[in-house]
Scaffold this motif. Structure first.
Motif, PDB file in Angstrom:
ATOM      1  N   GLU A   1       0.861  -1.189   0.000  1.00  0.00           N
ATOM      2  CA  GLU A   1       0.000   0.000   0.000  1.00  0.00           C
ATOM      3  C   GLU A   1       0.892   1.231   0.000  1.00  0.00           C
ATOM      4  OE1 GLU A   1      -4.016   1.137   2.260  1.00  0.00           O
ATOM      5  OE2 GLU A   1      -2.290   0.990   3.597  1.00  0.00           O
ATOM      6  N   SER A   2       0.660   2.108  -0.950  1.00  0.00           N
ATOM      7  CA  SER A   2       1.495   3.309  -1.058  1.00  0.00           C
ATOM      8  C   SER A   2       0.800   4.495  -0.411  1.00  0.00           C
ATOM      9  CB  SER A   2       1.777   3.617  -2.527  1.00  0.00           C
ATOM     10  OG  SER A   2       0.572   3.910  -3.203  1.00  0.00           O
ATOM     11  N   SER A   3       1.612   5.398   0.050  1.00  0.00           N
ATOM     12  CA  SER A   3       1.098   6.660   0.598  1.00  0.00           C
ATOM     13  C   SER A   3       2.146   7.739   0.339  1.00  0.00           C
ATOM     14  CB  SER A   3       0.804   6.530   2.088  1.00  0.00           C
ATOM     15  OG  SER A   3       1.989   6.209   2.794  1.00  0.00           O
ATOM     16  N   GLU A   4       1.734   8.981   0.371  1.00  0.00           N
ATOM     17  CA  GLU A   4       2.642  10.094   0.098  1.00  0.00           C
ATOM     18  C   GLU A   4       2.800  10.972   1.327  1.00  0.00           C
ATOM     19  OE1 GLU A   4       1.434  12.300  -3.280  1.00  0.00           O
ATOM     20  OE2 GLU A   4       2.172  10.811  -4.718  1.00  0.00           O
ATOM     21  N   ILE A   5       4.031  11.371   1.532  1.00  0.00           N
ATOM     22  CA  ILE A   5       4.323  12.348   2.572  1.00  0.00           C
ATOM     23  C   ILE A   5       5.103  13.494   1.922  1.00  0.00           C
ATOM     24  CG2 ILE A   5       4.364  10.619   4.416  1.00  0.00           C
ATOM     25  CD1 ILE A   5       7.404  10.674   4.278  1.00  0.00           C
TER      26      ILE A   5
ATOM     27  N   THR B   1       6.852   9.156  -1.927  1.00  0.00           N
ATOM     28  CA  THR B   1       5.991   7.972  -1.868  1.00  0.00           C
ATOM     29  C   THR B   1       6.630   6.926  -0.973  1.00  0.00           C
ATOM     30  OG1 THR B   1       5.172   8.387  -4.109  1.00  0.00           O
ATOM     31  CG2 THR B   1       4.857   6.170  -3.204  1.00  0.00           C
ATOM     32  N   THR B   2       5.852   6.455  -0.002  1.00  0.00           N
ATOM     33  CA  THR B   2       6.315   5.382   0.879  1.00  0.00           C
ATOM     34  C   THR B   2       5.410   4.168   0.686  1.00  0.00           C
ATOM     35  OG1 THR B   2       4.942   6.070   2.742  1.00  0.00           O
ATOM     36  CG2 THR B   2       7.131   7.039   2.569  1.00  0.00           C
ATOM     37  N   TYR B   3       5.913   3.018   1.032  1.00  0.00           N
ATOM     38  CA  TYR B   3       5.167   1.764   0.858  1.00  0.00           C
ATOM     39  C   TYR B   3       5.161   0.980   2.166  1.00  0.00           C
ATOM     40  CZ  TYR B   3       5.454   2.688  -4.132  1.00  0.00           C
ATOM     41  OH  TYR B   3       5.339   3.263  -5.367  1.00  0.00           O
ATOM     42  N   SER B   4       4.043   0.365   2.444  1.00  0.00           N
ATOM     43  CA  SER B   4       3.936  -0.513   3.618  1.00  0.00           C
ATOM     44  C   SER B   4       3.050  -1.701   3.268  1.00  0.00           C
ATOM     45  CB  SER B   4       3.376   0.241   4.832  1.00  0.00           C
ATOM     46  OG  SER B   4       2.081   0.744   4.548  1.00  0.00           O
TER      47      SER B   4
ATOM     48  N   LYS C   1       0.046  -4.268   3.742  1.00  0.00           N
ATOM     49  CA  LYS C   1      -1.281  -4.231   4.346  1.00  0.00           C
ATOM     50  C   LYS C   1      -1.959  -5.576   4.134  1.00  0.00           C
ATOM     51  CE  LYS C   1      -4.280  -2.595   0.592  1.00  0.00           C
ATOM     52  NZ  LYS C   1      -5.283  -3.671   0.705  1.00  0.00           N
TER      53      LYS C   1
END
Length: 373
Positions: A141-145, A154-157, A159
């Motif tokens: 799951e990607s998200s942006e900071i 873009t970071t990934y974790s 899920k």
């Protein structure tokens, strides 16, 4: 930074310190390859409401035949503040750690079952033996900071996707049917009990003769539209075939059985049944008795039936006695009087030559208690 996707996970760079003024800065890298998932169970109990001390335990297994569970969860009945009744909340297992990416062709797989207590046969509950197979996949799951330079990073974790629950057939070793959305267990509560009416039978005047039978029946009395209605068929019966004169014989009635649908108050009427051919000289008891039985569930599979005192009524429905412990019937025997005309003949032996009179009266008497032959 481009993350490395797949089983080896993704490497995500730390955000640089905004106050750092040097040319180079050492940064640590964190491997985000793990996530957690929780599985839920629900409990339904049919047959009675939940009670304060009700609790049911469920096991999360790694394989269908695992002897030791990964974890357990116990659902305890809690009181609903709005209704005041006890209900079963949803139970949630301790989170399970998932490592790496798993797709539909190789999901993480677990099993859920209800733990059957050792006293299951004594509490009136039939436990749900269903086993559920629960599978869950994982994905990135990607998200942006926002970085220090104001540009997005873009970071990934990892899920966990939504788990799928299916009924598992232990015989075939396969999950069957569609995704049911939850592990739901339904238990059935049943309870039973019985009550035997009590009574006695006495015959006065003589002993019972061979082949004589006296029958007593119990009928249930209900109220319909304000009127008493007696059941058309007896709900219990007893009979006496052997008794000596003036001997009180206990009546052994067949027990009346109760289920959960029978909880509450029941009124019964006990009568002696008149035979089609009545015995000569026997006066049958025309009195009848009423008793009220309160039927209650103990919550442990057992039903209690508590009778009131018996009330005695005459044939016209007038109460003649109350607060007695059982129904007592008395039959009286008195010999039936009959008219008997003895037939007598008289003969004369001649002892003289005198002529026999054409008319002569002779009188005969029979002492009381004598036998005529």
């Amino acid at each position: 930074v481009t993350p490395i996707t797949g089983e080896d996970g993704a490497w995500v760079l730390e955000i640089p310190d905004e106050k750092f003024t040097g040319v180079e800065q050492n940064m640590s890298v964190t491997n985000k390859r793990q996530t957690e998932v929780s599985f839920n169970v629900t409990k339904i109990l049919h047959g009675r409401d939940a009670l304060k001390n009700d609790e049911f335990t469920f096991e999360l297994l790694e394989t269908p035949d695992s002897e030791e569970p990964i974890s357990t969860v116990t659902i305890k009945a809690t009181k609903d503040p709005e209704t005041g009744k006890f209900i079963f909340p949803t139970g949630t297992f301790a989170p399970v750690t998932l490592t790496g990416v798993r797709s539909d062709d190789n999901p993480f797989t677990y099993y859920i079952r209800e733990r059957i207590p050792t006293d299951a046969e004594d509490n009136g509950i039939t436990y749900d033996t269903t086993m559920y197979q629960v599978q869950v996949t994982t994905s990135w799951e990607s998200s942006e900071i926002t970085g220090p330079d104001g540009k997005p990073i873009t970071t990934y974790s990892l899920k966990a996707d939504t788990p799928e629950y299916k009924v598992y057939d232990e015989t075939s070793g396969k999950a069957t049917g569609d995704n049911v959305g939850a592990a739901s267990f339904t238990n059935i509560y049943t309870a039973a009990g019985s009550w035997p009416p009590t009574g006695t039978k006495t015959l006065t005047g003589r002993d019972m003769a061979e082949g004589e039978t006296y029958t007593f029946n119990v009928y249930e009395v209900t109220t319909v539209d304000g009127k008493e209605v007696k059941s058309s068929e007896p709900v219990s019966s007893a009979s006496v075939t052997v008794a000596s004169k003036d001997e009180t014989q206990p009546l052994t009635f067949t027990p009346i059985s109760y289920q959960l649908d029978d909880l509450g108050s029941h009124t019964y009427e006990i009568r002696e049944e008149l035979p089609e051919t009545q015995l000569d000289g026997v006066t049958y008891d025309s009195n009848y008795y009423r008793v009220t039985v309160m039927v209650a569930d103990l919550g442990n599979g057992k039903i209690t039936a508590t009778p009131s005192k018996y009330m005695k009524y005459d044939k016209d429905g007038k109460q003649v006695e109350g607060e007695i412990t059982s129904a007592g019937f008395v039959n009286d025997y008195k010999p039936v009087s009959v008219t008997y005309n003895p037939q007598v003949t008289k003969s004369i032996d001649l002892v003289s030559e005198e002529p026999i009179p054409t008319e002569k009266t002779f009188s005969f008497t029979t002492p009381a208690g004598s036998t005529l032959r």
